[in-house]
Design an enzyme around this catalytic site. Sequence first.
Site, PDB file in Angstrom:
ATOM      1  N   LYS A 128       7.470  -0.505   6.432  1.00 18.93           N
ATOM      2  CA  LYS A 128       6.838   0.828   5.968  1.00 18.93           C
ATOM      3  C   LYS A 128       8.199   1.722   6.115  1.00 18.93           C
ATOM      4  CE  LYS A 128       3.597   2.484   8.636  1.00 18.93           C
ATOM      5  NZ  LYS A 128       2.809   3.104   9.709  1.00 18.93           N
ATOM      6  N   GLY A 166       0.803  -0.993  -0.011  1.00 21.52           N
ATOM      7  CA  GLY A 166       0.054   0.089   0.088  1.00 21.52           C
ATOM      8  C   GLY A 166       1.024   1.303   0.042  1.00 21.52           C
ATOM      9  N   VAL A 169       4.204   0.861   2.241  1.00 17.84           N
ATOM     10  CA  VAL A 169       4.401  -0.461   2.964  1.00 17.84           C
ATOM     11  C   VAL A 169       4.611  -1.508   1.904  1.00 17.84           C
ATOM     12  CG1 VAL A 169       3.662  -1.766   4.749  1.00 17.84           C
ATOM     13  CG2 VAL A 169       3.007   0.651   4.764  1.00 17.84           C
ATOM     14  N   SER A 196       1.997   9.390   3.850  1.00 15.31           N
ATOM     15  CA  SER A 196       3.113   9.386   4.753  1.00 15.31           C
ATOM     16  C   SER A 196       4.207   8.502   4.116  1.00 15.31           C
ATOM     17  CB  SER A 196       2.796   8.847   6.146  1.00 15.31           C
ATOM     18  OG  SER A 196       2.374   7.609   6.143  1.00 15.31           O
ATOM     19  N   ASP A 245      -6.001   7.546  17.567  1.00 16.13           N
ATOM     20  CA  ASP A 245      -6.607   7.529  16.342  1.00 16.13           C
ATOM     21  C   ASP A 245      -6.903   6.148  15.950  1.00 16.13           C
ATOM     22  OD1 ASP A 245      -6.789   8.483  13.870  1.00 16.13           O
ATOM     23  OD2 ASP A 245      -4.766   8.079  13.120  1.00 16.13           O
ATOM     24  N   GLY A 279       0.707   5.603   0.924  1.00 16.82           N
ATOM     25  CA  GLY A 279      -0.309   6.768   1.514  1.00 16.82           C
ATOM     26  C   GLY A 279       0.553   8.024   1.614  1.00 16.82           C
TER      27      GLY A 279
END
Length: 372
Positions: free
Chosen positions: A138, A116, A123, A120, A229, A118
């Site tokens: 990550k 994946g 991974v 930030s 979170d 994103g």
Amino acid sequence: MRPIVLTILCDQRVVAKRPLEPGARLILGRGLDATIQLADAKASRHHLAIERDAEGVSVSDLGSRNGTLLEGHALAPRSVVRLAGPATLRIGAHTIQISGGPPSVREDYEQLRELGRGASGAVFAARHRASGREVAIKVLAQRLEGDAAARTRFLREARVRIDSPYVVQTYEAREEQGTLFLVMELVDGLPLDARLEQGPPPLAEALRWAEHIARGLAAAHACGVVHRDVKPANVLLDRRSGLARLADFGIAKRLAADSLGGLTATGTGIGTITYVAPEQAEDAKRVSPSSDLYSLGATLFHLIAGRPPFPAGPELLQQLFEDDPPPLHRLVPACPKDVARLAARLLEKDPDDRPPSAQAVADKLAELAARL
């Protein structure tokens, strides 16, 4: 121990090269009593310390006048930085290369596939070459490598150690040539938010997953950690074990003394407003385990209703502080009233009106699921 070599260059020319022996402590600077003298106007008399012990190599700027760069980033004066592998430092016109030492992530692991990507970072699935164990790695996005707050959040995950089958384990963090890597347990499964794109699951499954999240939170709270979170995107559905597992402790807070490293930048630690407790939205530092219970309630609501209590929009904050969410049994007539009452209690505005603990919520969810 693996040989470690210190090489010093000036204007791309090697001016010194020597092994860094176990137990050695070298002082670099202009002073006549420095272990390695640097003929450089920007070097202080005692500028930089490099030390090797049983755990590896550490460096420390000794309060120099012009500072020291490690992989392009300034070292904080008089703070000890442990190196994760080969490194490059710079003092004025001099470049100090430290080679050898522990193998790098790229040497240790064989990259298998991307899992994946994103805002930030990305991974990847990888295999440890020596043991054959598969892990997730990550990698912090390159554009964030100079962002101190982003780096702190990233490294914070590695400092959270919660031994629970309901929490995704983090093994280690490494920094290599300015890039941060986080080595984690590989979970074969979908994030919960991806599953919710297909619609709400059967009620028994929703209660079971919420119970698992509650048990993960109970383990975190027992360690004095508030997640801050909790949301579907931070829950992984493990195909092998059948468990819902809590992940991403990047903005977690240690309750006693925040040894995870406090972040004071505006907005940091607020979490995702759609799932966040009112008191956390007001002040991210004034959180408690009860704040996580609100987020669990918002996640449970989404699991059953197919939407969060207050959908994203211009009125979201006002609704969060002033409005009660719609009763679940009205949105979903098949939802038992006991389940709707538990969700409503988790979503109370006042933390004192919520259930007493994540463990109590987990036990109640298990009881409700057993009745179905």
